[in-house]
Design an enzyme around this catalytic site. Sequence first.
Site: not given
Length: 312
Positions: A169, A261
Amino acid sequence: MQKPVNKNASKGAVALLKYLEETAGNKIISGQHTQTIPMEEITYIKEKTGKEPKLRGFELLAYSPNINYDDASEACLTEVYENRGTLEEALRWGNETDGIITFSFHWFSPLGGRDKAFYSEHTDFDPEKVLIEGTKEREAFYSDLEKIAALLVPFKEADIPILWRPFHESDGKWFWWGRKGPKVACELYKLVYHLFVDTYELNNLLWVWNCRLEEGYPGDEYVDVISVDIYLEEYAKTDYKKEYEELINATTKNKVAALAEIGYLPDINILSESKVPYAYFMTWSKEFIIGEQYNSVDSLKAVYDSSYVVTL
């Protein structure tokens, strides 16, 4: 056929990448993140569907060398204590099954920090200074990494391939490695690659990049799998096709792609028709899969009962 970026990749790593490539667009591998030894998420899925995910995500946060126990909230300490021993559990599971392992590392900052110091708001650690020779930040960065590398050696010795996803991320600034932007996170990723591959010869690792911004892509020579994390604000029936197109347009069309995810499971009826070529998905842990706050039992059953989904 896609080959691992590490020219000395182990037999297991080569086989896993080939398997991911063959699966993408034909089926999708089911995956579930876990954070504790009981792995209550797996128990829940098995209770509801009678099956288990083929891929398991294990968390390394408790193995961070620089955890400030004296200035940590109860929630932080609980997370750390619950996570202890998961590497040993991953090794056992990897040896006993034909399942696939991926590691997430919420790395407490190598210097300073308090509470959950993988978050930028809890540390003043400057990732950009890691890129400068002779800084204390660089020294601490490498000191931590050498300890982590040593913990991964048993997986290398057993030739258990690992989907290794450092600095996830980095398209956001909430983690310390992303606070100076994706270009800095990309350079940190390259440092880890060269240390783990060139020095420690962790040839069982497949390298997963997890950022959907063009300026942050390390280049095809450093990446085996491109991936994206997606947490929709509310449930929607989706095959995550739009996100796939955004990902490959910002990175590369030459690599296997994955949903590293997700909060909400994909709609398996839509996905099995569109065949968006994700090799695997990994639902996040705890309330994201247990209970029906995010995923209903019906949607969970639909996914795990589908012939399009690969289970253990």
